[in-house]
Design an enzyme around this catalytic site. Structure first.
Site, PDB file in Angstrom:
ATOM      1  N   GLN A  42       1.944  -5.716  -3.522  1.00 64.60           N
ATOM      2  CA  GLN A  42       2.361  -6.130  -2.536  1.00 64.60           C
ATOM      3  C   GLN A  42       4.114  -5.398  -1.879  1.00 64.60           C
ATOM      4  O   GLN A  42       4.369  -4.159  -2.752  1.00 64.60           O
ATOM      5  CB  GLN A  42       2.586  -7.475  -1.564  1.00 64.60           C
ATOM      6  CG  GLN A  42       1.773  -9.046  -1.511  1.00 64.60           C
ATOM      7  CD  GLN A  42       1.169  -9.433  -2.828  1.00 64.60           C
ATOM      8  OE1 GLN A  42       1.338  -9.287  -3.546  1.00 64.60           O
ATOM      9  NE2 GLN A  42      -0.143  -8.432  -2.927  1.00 64.60           N
ATOM     10  N   ASP A  55       0.798  -1.209  -0.011  1.00 61.55           N
ATOM     11  CA  ASP A  55      -0.013   0.070  -0.368  1.00 61.55           C
ATOM     12  C   ASP A  55       0.920   1.121   0.338  1.00 61.55           C
ATOM     13  O   ASP A  55       0.412   2.317   0.872  1.00 61.55           O
ATOM     14  CB  ASP A  55      -1.207   0.218   1.095  1.00 61.55           C
ATOM     15  CG  ASP A  55      -1.947  -1.529   0.819  1.00 61.55           C
ATOM     16  OD1 ASP A  55      -2.334  -2.142   0.423  1.00 61.55           O
ATOM     17  OD2 ASP A  55      -2.645  -1.612   2.308  1.00 61.55           O
ATOM     18  N   LYS A  58       2.224   2.060  -4.497  1.00 59.72           N
ATOM     19  CA  LYS A  58       2.182   2.164  -6.554  1.00 59.72           C
ATOM     20  C   LYS A  58       1.832   1.769  -7.836  1.00 59.72           C
ATOM     21  O   LYS A  58       2.619   2.149  -8.072  1.00 59.72           O
ATOM     22  CB  LYS A  58       2.934   0.027  -6.398  1.00 59.72           C
ATOM     23  CG  LYS A  58       3.594  -0.220  -4.362  1.00 59.72           C
ATOM     24  CD  LYS A  58       3.750  -1.598  -4.820  1.00 59.72           C
ATOM     25  CE  LYS A  58       2.325  -2.210  -4.175  1.00 59.72           C
ATOM     26  NZ  LYS A  58       2.208  -2.069  -3.196  1.00 59.72           N
ATOM     27  N   GLY A  64      -4.274  -4.607  -3.816  1.00 58.23           N
ATOM     28  CA  GLY A  64      -5.654  -3.469  -3.744  1.00 58.23           C
ATOM     29  C   GLY A  64      -4.743  -2.295  -4.174  1.00 58.23           C
ATOM     30  O   GLY A  64      -4.510  -1.538  -3.847  1.00 58.23           O
ATOM     31  N   HIS A  65      -5.183  -1.450  -6.048  1.00 55.58           N
ATOM     32  CA  HIS A  65      -4.310  -0.538  -5.761  1.00 55.58           C
ATOM     33  C   HIS A  65      -5.771   0.636  -5.892  1.00 55.58           C
ATOM     34  O   HIS A  65      -6.277   0.624  -7.179  1.00 55.58           O
ATOM     35  CB  HIS A  65      -3.694  -0.834  -7.119  1.00 55.58           C
ATOM     36  CG  HIS A  65      -2.826  -1.576  -6.299  1.00 55.58           C
ATOM     37  ND1 HIS A  65      -1.775  -2.739  -8.450  1.00 55.58           N
ATOM     38  CD2 HIS A  65      -1.825  -2.647  -5.771  1.00 55.58           C
ATOM     39  CE1 HIS A  65      -0.320  -3.318  -7.123  1.00 55.58           C
ATOM     40  NE2 HIS A  65      -1.519  -2.851  -6.200  1.00 55.58           N
TER      41      HIS A  65
HETATM   42  P1  GDP Z   1      -1.011   0.472  -4.305  1.00 56.90           P
HETATM   43  O1  GDP Z   1      -1.789  -1.127  -3.037  1.00 56.90           O
HETATM   44  O2  GDP Z   1       1.329   0.529  -3.303  1.00 56.90           O
HETATM   45  O3  GDP Z   1      -1.018   0.950  -5.276  1.00 56.90           O
HETATM   46  O4  GDP Z   1      -1.781   1.680  -2.903  1.00 56.90           O
HETATM   47  P2  GDP Z   1      -3.000   1.093  -2.776  1.00 56.90           P
HETATM   48  O5  GDP Z   1      -3.880   2.012  -3.234  1.00 56.90           O
HETATM   49  O6  GDP Z   1      -3.201   0.705  -1.282  1.00 56.90           O
HETATM   50  O7  GDP Z   1      -3.105   2.670  -1.295  1.00 56.90           O
HETATM   51  C1  GDP Z   1      -2.267   4.244  -1.760  1.00 56.90           C
HETATM   52  C2  GDP Z   1      -3.288   4.866  -1.467  1.00 56.90           C
HETATM   53  O8  GDP Z   1      -3.121   6.248  -1.234  1.00 56.90           O
HETATM   54  C3  GDP Z   1      -4.555   4.861  -2.136  1.00 56.90           C
HETATM   55  O9  GDP Z   1      -6.124   5.408  -1.799  1.00 56.90           O
HETATM   56  C4  GDP Z   1      -4.219   6.339  -3.466  1.00 56.90           C
HETATM   57  O10 GDP Z   1      -5.104   6.802  -3.790  1.00 56.90           O
HETATM   58  C5  GDP Z   1      -3.785   7.023  -2.290  1.00 56.90           C
HETATM   59  N1  GDP Z   1      -2.539   8.480  -2.863  1.00 56.90           N
HETATM   60  C6  GDP Z   1      -1.683   7.794  -4.101  1.00 56.90           C
HETATM   61  N2  GDP Z   1      -0.614   9.611  -3.316  1.00 56.90           N
HETATM   62  C7  GDP Z   1      -1.287   9.879  -2.878  1.00 56.90           C
HETATM   63  C8  GDP Z   1      -0.458  10.720  -1.957  1.00 56.90           C
HETATM   64  O11 GDP Z   1       1.143  11.204  -2.610  1.00 56.90           O
HETATM   65  N3  GDP Z   1      -0.894  11.307  -0.415  1.00 56.90           N
HETATM   66  C9  GDP Z   1      -2.555  11.065  -0.428  1.00 56.90           C
HETATM   67  N4  GDP Z   1      -2.745  11.792   0.708  1.00 56.90           N
HETATM   68  N5  GDP Z   1      -2.963  10.323  -1.174  1.00 56.90           N
HETATM   69  C10 GDP Z   1      -2.254   9.362  -1.519  1.00 56.90           C
HETATM   70  P1  IMO Z   2      -0.900  -4.326  -2.318  1.00 55.60           P
HETATM   71  O1  IMO Z   2      -0.314  -4.467  -3.535  1.00 55.60           O
HETATM   72  C1  IMO Z   2      -1.417  -4.522   1.975  1.00 55.60           C
HETATM   73  C2  IMO Z   2      -0.711  -8.326   3.974  1.00 55.60           C
HETATM   74  C3  IMO Z   2      -1.641  -8.871   4.465  1.00 55.60           C
HETATM   75  C4  IMO Z   2      -1.217  -9.760   5.596  1.00 55.60           C
HETATM   76  C5  IMO Z   2      -0.180 -10.904   4.413  1.00 55.60           C
HETATM   77  C6  IMO Z   2      -0.702 -11.978   4.238  1.00 55.60           C
HETATM   78  O2  IMO Z   2      -2.363  -3.192  -2.047  1.00 55.60           O
HETATM   79  O3  IMO Z   2      -0.130  -3.306  -1.488  1.00 55.60           O
HETATM   80  P2  IMO Z   2      -2.071 -13.189   2.134  1.00 55.60           P
HETATM   81  O4  IMO Z   2      -3.356 -12.401   1.492  1.00 55.60           O
HETATM   82  O5  IMO Z   2      -1.051 -12.490   1.010  1.00 55.60           O
HETATM   83  O6  IMO Z   2      -1.781 -14.341   2.237  1.00 55.60           O
HETATM   84  O7  IMO Z   2      -2.381 -12.587   3.287  1.00 55.60           O
HETATM   85  O8  IMO Z   2       0.150  -9.847   3.124  1.00 55.60           O
HETATM   86  N1  IMO Z   2      -0.864  -8.045   2.075  1.00 55.60           N
HETATM   87  C7  IMO Z   2      -1.087  -7.316   2.410  1.00 55.60           C
HETATM   88  N2  IMO Z   2      -0.897  -6.002   2.497  1.00 55.60           N
HETATM   89  N3  IMO Z   2      -0.594  -4.661   0.568  1.00 55.60           N
HETATM   90  C8  IMO Z   2      -1.181  -5.633  -0.096  1.00 55.60           C
HETATM   91  O9  IMO Z   2      -1.314  -5.424  -1.046  1.00 55.60           O
HETATM   92  C9  IMO Z   2      -1.341  -6.784   0.278  1.00 55.60           C
HETATM   93  N4  IMO Z   2      -1.237  -8.186   0.535  1.00 55.60           N
HETATM   94  C10 IMO Z   2      -0.811  -8.439   1.059  1.00 55.60           C
HETATM   95  O10 IMO Z   2      -2.792  -7.855   4.974  1.00 55.60           O
HETATM   96  O11 IMO Z   2      -1.244  -9.345   6.529  1.00 55.60           O
HETATM   97 MG    MG Z   3      -2.928  -1.624  -1.823  1.00 55.92          MG
END
Ligand code: GDP
Ligand code: IMO
Ligand code: MG
Length: 432
Positions: A228, A13, A16, A40-41
């Site tokens: 991840q 999270d 990416k 979850g992106h």
């Molecule tokens: P990922 O799994 O690495 O793609 O990240 P996630 O999407 O799970 O979580 C990142 C969250 O931060 C998302 O809701 C993005 O829309 C949000 N986001 C991305 N860049 C920024 C930033 O620079 N500032 C803020 N406040 N939110 C951001």
């Molecule tokens: P993105 O791509 C954050 C964590 C789960 C748990 C561990 C194992 O959005 O960054 P799993 O279901 O993979 O067997 O769970 O890994 N986990 C993540 N945490 N972002 C993710 O993906 C994750 N994918 C798995 O919360 O601790």
């Molecule tokens: Mg994510």
């Protein structure tokens, strides 16, 4: 040489998806090579917010080929749901997708096993998985006996495979789950359900290894999208509190089939603080008001499971380790805007264990549990950063924070993100 890779350097999270979406514009092909719908992106394009779990974040840019390579574990229902949603939202080219016939398929027994196994780690603490069947599917893949790949679903033997697997899985699950909590799976129903998925996915199925090798040989620009984060890597992360794939960048070649010689640029994605979902040690965790403030300001609630994310200060020991592990050239420092409004900010610069300070990231989870973070305190800033578009718009203390992160991690900060939108990104280049 055409290969660039984006990987998360913390526990996932790191945002990416945002950077992959931005970089896609300079690439011909975007590849997911590990993980599954545990990812979850969230990607923001103009007024639109997209949530992607399986499809590469590159799918939002027209003219780009997206690939789900063989190292991914595929939940076919989820893939179809995401494709349908993009189609209904008229995302052009969302069908410009290739899914490897080598991907392993997640079946209902994997979800059931995920629920049971998570409560049974040898460590005693729950991993807190996303419940998406990821670990059980990878286990069957490596175990080979009860695995089904996408390519198998188009063969005459598919029905028999399902029947054989369900017989065994029903008996294992009945033995593991308390009586009354497990409804045995029906082979015919599962077979028919998955046959329908196979038909829907048929136009996308391809030998992606062959496709990617040809693309690399032809000099196409390929972007590898890690899911991840490196600390969740099954071999090099905080085992057993990890996911079941190589999420650190060491998995690019095994997951995609593209040899390392074609991958020449590694970009690490780092949140300006740290978050973690699920169990496991987290040395800089702030289980207090400051942590809650970061959670609120950063909207730190999981994209997949909606769980509140655990939050804490930036851990430079951990990120320096994953930067080295990933061979990272530069990092993007994300969500810097979230740190506005603090008088002081802390960065963990070393761990203290048994009275000794060290910058080494422990290889055993018990040691990581026992370390005490050693912090450096930096002055914070109160300005809102979300409108900043260049280095000159950033307050001096924010620039000093970026500079210090770069020094501690050992690579330049090439980009800073100050909001979810594409426009809320500041390019610093390599000169800091
Ligand atoms: P990922 O799994 O690495 O793609 O990240 P996630 O999407 O799970 O979580 C990142 C969250 O931060 C998302 O809701 C993005 O829309 C949000 N986001 C991305 N860049 C920024 C930033 O620079 N500032 C803020 N406040 N939110 C951001
Ligand atoms: P993105 O791509 C954050 C964590 C789960 C748990 C561990 C194992 O959005 O960054 P799993 O279901 O993979 O067997 O769970 O890994 N986990 C993540 N945490 N972002 C993710 O993906 C994750 N994918 C798995 O919360 O601790
Ligand atoms: Mg994510």
């Amino acid at each position: 040489m055409p290969g660039t890779c984006v990987i998360g350097l913390q526990w996932g999270d790191e945002a990416k998806g945002k950077i992959v979406d931005l970089l896609t514009q300079e690439h011909d092909v975007v590849v997911r090579y590990q993980g599954g719908a545990n990812a979850g992106h969230t990607v923001v394009v103009g007024e639109e917010v997209y949530k992607l779990s399986l499809l590469p974040s590159g799918v939002l840019t027209p003219g780009v080929t997206c690939v789900i390579a063989g190292g991914v574990v595929l939940n076919p229902a989820k893939a179809i749901e995401e494709l349908d949603e993009l189609l209904s939202r008229k995302v052009e080219d969302s069908d410009n997708l290739k899914i490897s016939d080598r991907v392993h398929v997640i079946f209902p027994w994997h979800f059931a096993e995920d629920r049971v196994m998570d409560k049974n780690t040898s460590d005693g603490e729950n991993i807190g998985t996303t419940g998406r069947g990821i670990g059980p599917c990878y286990r069957d893949k490596v175990g080979r006996s009860y695995a089904i790949r996408l390519g198998d679903m188009y063969r005459d033997t598919f029905r028999e495979q399902v029947q054989h697997n369900i017989k065994v899985k029903n008996s294992i699950l009945s033995a593991m789950v308390p009586p009354g909590e497990f409804e045995p799976l029906d082979a015919q129903a599962v077979y028919e359900e998955y046959l329908a998925y196979a038909e829907k996915l048929r136009p996308f199925v391809a030998d992606t290894t062959e496709y990617l090798l040809s693309a690399a040989e032809a000099g196409k620009r390929i972007l590898f999208e890690g899911a991840q984060g490196a600390l969740l890597d099954v071999d090099h992360g905080t085992y057993p509190f990890v996911t079941s794939s190589n999420s650190s960048g060491v998995g690019i070649s095994s997951g995609s089939g593209v040899p390392a010689r074609y991958i020449n640029h590694m970009i690490g994605i780092v949140k300006a603080y740290t978050s973690r979902v699920g169990g496991g040690p987290f040395p800089t965790e702030l289980d207090n008001e400051i942590g809650q403030r970061i959670r609120d300001q950063g909207n730190e609630y999981g994209t997949v499971t909606k769980r509140p994310r655990r939050c804490g200060w930036l851990d430079a020991v951990a990120v320096r380790y994953t930067t080295r592990l990933g061979g990272v050239d530069s990092i993007c420092l994300m969500l810097l805007d979230v740190l506005s409004g603090f008088d002081e900010l802390k960065i963990c610069i070393a761990y203290e264990l048994d009275g000794e300070q060290s910058k080494k990231f422990p290889s055993h989870v018990d040691d990581l549990r026992r370390v005490q973070p050693v912090y450096e305190t930096l002055p914070g800033w109160h300005e809102d950063l979300t409108q900043a578009t260049s280095r000159d718009d950033l307050p001096a203390n924010a620039l000093a924070y970026i500079q210090r992160v770069s020094e501690l991690i050992g690579v330049p900060v090439a980009m800073v993100s100050v909001g979810p939108a594409r426009s809320q990104t500041i390019t610093l280049g390599s000169g800091q």
